[in-house]
Design a protein around this motif. Structure first.
Motif, PDB file in Angstrom:
ATOM      1  N   ASP A  23       0.713  -1.262   0.019  1.00 63.47           N
ATOM      2  CA  ASP A  23       0.174  -0.101   0.085  1.00 63.47           C
ATOM      3  C   ASP A  23       0.843   1.217   0.153  1.00 63.47           C
ATOM      4  O   ASP A  23       0.381   2.272  -0.265  1.00 63.47           O
ATOM      5  CB  ASP A  23      -0.904  -0.134   1.232  1.00 63.47           C
ATOM      6  N   PHE A  24       2.327   1.059   0.108  1.00 63.61           N
ATOM      7  CA  PHE A  24       3.010   2.448   0.416  1.00 63.61           C
ATOM      8  C   PHE A  24       2.913   3.320  -1.004  1.00 63.61           C
ATOM      9  O   PHE A  24       3.022   4.299  -0.985  1.00 63.61           O
ATOM     10  CB  PHE A  24       4.339   2.169   0.676  1.00 63.61           C
ATOM     11  N   ARG A  25       2.866   2.316  -2.390  1.00 59.06           N
ATOM     12  CA  ARG A  25       2.794   3.067  -3.504  1.00 59.06           C
ATOM     13  C   ARG A  25       1.490   3.926  -3.529  1.00 59.06           C
ATOM     14  O   ARG A  25       1.666   5.167  -4.193  1.00 59.06           O
ATOM     15  CB  ARG A  25       2.635   2.068  -4.588  1.00 59.06           C
ATOM     16  N   HIS A  26       0.536   3.644  -3.036  1.00 58.19           N
ATOM     17  CA  HIS A  26      -0.779   4.770  -2.821  1.00 58.19           C
ATOM     18  C   HIS A  26      -0.224   5.816  -2.227  1.00 58.19           C
ATOM     19  O   HIS A  26      -0.588   6.952  -2.327  1.00 58.19           O
ATOM     20  CB  HIS A  26      -2.039   3.930  -2.350  1.00 58.19           C
ATOM     21  N   TRP A  27       0.440   5.856  -0.834  1.00 62.46           N
ATOM     22  CA  TRP A  27       0.902   6.818  -0.289  1.00 62.46           C
ATOM     23  C   TRP A  27       1.803   7.773  -0.986  1.00 62.46           C
ATOM     24  O   TRP A  27       1.585   8.933  -0.984  1.00 62.46           O
ATOM     25  CB  TRP A  27       1.556   6.525   1.010  1.00 62.46           C
ATOM     26  N   VAL A  28       2.854   7.133  -1.785  1.00 58.48           N
ATOM     27  CA  VAL A  28       3.849   7.812  -2.238  1.00 58.48           C
ATOM     28  C   VAL A  28       2.858   8.718  -3.681  1.00 58.48           C
ATOM     29  O   VAL A  28       3.197   9.904  -3.704  1.00 58.48           O
ATOM     30  CB  VAL A  28       4.697   6.836  -3.223  1.00 58.48           C
ATOM     31  N   ALA A  29       1.992   8.196  -4.221  1.00 59.06           N
ATOM     32  CA  ALA A  29       1.328   8.763  -5.175  1.00 59.06           C
ATOM     33  C   ALA A  29       0.577  10.049  -4.457  1.00 59.06           C
ATOM     34  O   ALA A  29       0.631  10.936  -4.936  1.00 59.06           O
ATOM     35  CB  ALA A  29       0.265   7.988  -5.831  1.00 59.06           C
ATOM     36  N   ARG A  30      -0.079  10.011  -3.209  1.00 61.05           N
ATOM     37  CA  ARG A  30      -0.758  10.993  -2.639  1.00 61.05           C
ATOM     38  C   ARG A  30       0.296  12.277  -2.323  1.00 61.05           C
ATOM     39  O   ARG A  30      -0.073  13.380  -2.518  1.00 61.05           O
ATOM     40  CB  ARG A  30      -1.687  10.331  -1.379  1.00 61.05           C
ATOM     41  N   TYR A  31       1.374  11.644  -1.837  1.00 59.12           N
ATOM     42  CA  TYR A  31       2.526  12.775  -1.603  1.00 59.12           C
ATOM     43  C   TYR A  31       3.007  13.355  -2.684  1.00 59.12           C
ATOM     44  O   TYR A  31       3.180  14.740  -2.669  1.00 59.12           O
ATOM     45  CB  TYR A  31       3.660  11.820  -0.919  1.00 59.12           C
ATOM     46  N   GLN A  32       3.288  12.777  -3.905  1.00 58.57           N
ATOM     47  CA  GLN A  32       3.483  13.357  -4.962  1.00 58.57           C
ATOM     48  C   GLN A  32       2.572  14.523  -5.284  1.00 58.57           C
ATOM     49  O   GLN A  32       2.764  15.805  -6.121  1.00 58.57           O
ATOM     50  CB  GLN A  32       3.608  12.579  -6.404  1.00 58.57           C
ATOM     51  N   LEU A  33       1.425  14.329  -5.096  1.00 60.16           N
ATOM     52  CA  LEU A  33       0.229  15.342  -5.493  1.00 60.16           C
ATOM     53  C   LEU A  33      -0.038  16.480  -4.220  1.00 60.16           C
ATOM     54  O   LEU A  33      -0.815  17.262  -4.516  1.00 60.16           O
ATOM     55  CB  LEU A  33      -1.131  14.714  -5.941  1.00 60.16           C
ATOM     56  N   ALA A  34       0.548  16.101  -3.156  1.00 61.60           N
ATOM     57  CA  ALA A  34       0.136  17.189  -1.726  1.00 61.60           C
ATOM     58  C   ALA A  34       0.719  18.305  -2.254  1.00 61.60           C
ATOM     59  O   ALA A  34       1.783  18.595  -2.580  1.00 61.60           O
ATOM     60  CB  ALA A  34       0.808  16.399  -0.729  1.00 61.60           C
ATOM     61  N   GLY A  35      -0.244  19.270  -1.631  1.00 65.84           N
ATOM     62  CA  GLY A  35       0.143  20.669  -1.647  1.00 65.84           C
ATOM     63  C   GLY A  35       0.708  21.008  -0.219  1.00 65.84           C
ATOM     64  O   GLY A  35       1.038  19.954   0.325  1.00 65.84           O
ATOM     65  N   LEU A  36       0.899  22.282   0.199  1.00 66.59           N
ATOM     66  CA  LEU A  36       1.114  22.545   1.774  1.00 66.59           C
ATOM     67  C   LEU A  36       0.211  22.500   2.695  1.00 66.59           C
ATOM     68  O   LEU A  36      -0.926  22.727   2.563  1.00 66.59           O
ATOM     69  CB  LEU A  36       1.610  24.090   1.445  1.00 66.59           C
ATOM     70  N   ASP A  37       0.629  22.254   3.859  1.00 67.88           N
ATOM     71  CA  ASP A  37      -0.214  22.331   4.913  1.00 67.88           C
ATOM     72  C   ASP A  37      -0.309  23.623   5.098  1.00 67.88           C
ATOM     73  O   ASP A  37       0.340  24.601   5.065  1.00 67.88           O
ATOM     74  CB  ASP A  37       0.599  21.888   6.155  1.00 67.88           C
ATOM     75  N   GLU A  38      -1.821  24.150   5.577  1.00 69.26           N
ATOM     76  CA  GLU A  38      -2.092  25.402   5.947  1.00 69.26           C
ATOM     77  C   GLU A  38      -1.222  26.080   6.777  1.00 69.26           C
ATOM     78  O   GLU A  38      -1.267  27.356   6.741  1.00 69.26           O
ATOM     79  CB  GLU A  38      -3.640  25.492   6.112  1.00 69.26           C
ATOM     80  N   VAL A  39      -0.845  25.483   7.887  1.00 70.96           N
ATOM     81  CA  VAL A  39      -0.210  26.160   9.000  1.00 70.96           C
ATOM     82  C   VAL A  39       1.294  26.175   8.881  1.00 70.96           C
ATOM     83  O   VAL A  39       1.907  26.667   9.843  1.00 70.96           O
ATOM     84  CB  VAL A  39      -0.716  25.659  10.352  1.00 70.96           C
ATOM     85  N   THR A  40       1.999  25.512   7.732  1.00 68.72           N
ATOM     86  CA  THR A  40       3.386  25.679   7.468  1.00 68.72           C
ATOM     87  C   THR A  40       3.889  26.968   7.751  1.00 68.72           C
ATOM     88  O   THR A  40       3.240  27.846   7.091  1.00 68.72           O
ATOM     89  CB  THR A  40       3.780  24.865   6.471  1.00 68.72           C
TER      90      THR A  40
END
Length: 192
Positions: A23-40
């Motif tokens: 299932d790690f490959r699904h997490w990697v795909a989400r990570y590649q599309l992730a934008g920034l956390d609002e509070v960073t």
């Protein structure tokens, strides 16, 4: 001339999940599309960004959004060449117990360093890409005098190594945490 290598801000993705290796490959795909956390937060990074005449970043959302959050309206280059080194992942043929995301991140990165690149680019391709990316940053520095590169942890490390090998002065490691950076300067006549 100056090049600043900065890591992007904290992405909007969960690192506290547990999953099997398959299932790690699904997490990697989400990570590649992730934008920034609002509070960073990026107060110091904002100050550093204002010192640069031009900004470059990868085409991944976390890099682009970081450049925009830095109010860097002078983004002159954004390209897949500047992306983070792919995270390899398994084929899912071997069952594993659910383990924390952090475990899989470390395990697959360590495997990549040892030569495994399942479903990701290999070391030779990465080193060639880092060489080309460093050349592009040097070209931008020639043109603009100061360039901020809003990049990623591993590729920034390889870019730092490339710049140092070409006679640039700066830290061996540009910073691993989000918004950390390293400043690289060149004083010589000719630039490789």
């Amino acid at each position: 001339m100056k090049i600043i290598l900065m890591r992007h801000g904290a992405p909007r993705v969960r690192f506290d999940e547990k999953m099997a290796a398959a299932d790690f490959r699904h997490w990697v795909a989400r990570y590649q599309l992730a934008g920034l956390d609002e509070v960073t937060r990026c107060d110091r990074a904002l100050s550093i960004a204002r010192e640069c005449a031009a900004v470059a970043c990868s085409d991944l959302p976390r890099s682009l959004e970081s450049a925009l959050r830095l109010e860097a309206g002078n983004i002159v280059y954004s390209d897949p060449l500047m992306r983070e080194i792919d995270l390899p992942h398994g084929s899912g043929r071997w069952p594993t117990p659910p383990l924390p995301t952090a475990f899989w991140l470390v395990a697959f990165r360590a495997l990549w360093l040892m030569g495994y690149h399942g479903n990701a680019e290999g070391r030779r391709e990465v080193f060639n890409r880092a060489d080309a990316a460093a050349s592009k940053l040097v070209e931008l520095a020639r043109e603009h005098c100061s360039v901020l590169f809003v990049g990623h942890g591993m590729i920034n490390h390889l870019l730092a190594r490339e710049l140092l090998s070409r006679g640039w002065q700066g830290p061996k490691r540009p910073g691993r945490a989000h918004w950390q950076y390293g400043v690289y300067e060149y004083q010589g006549q000719a630039i490789a």
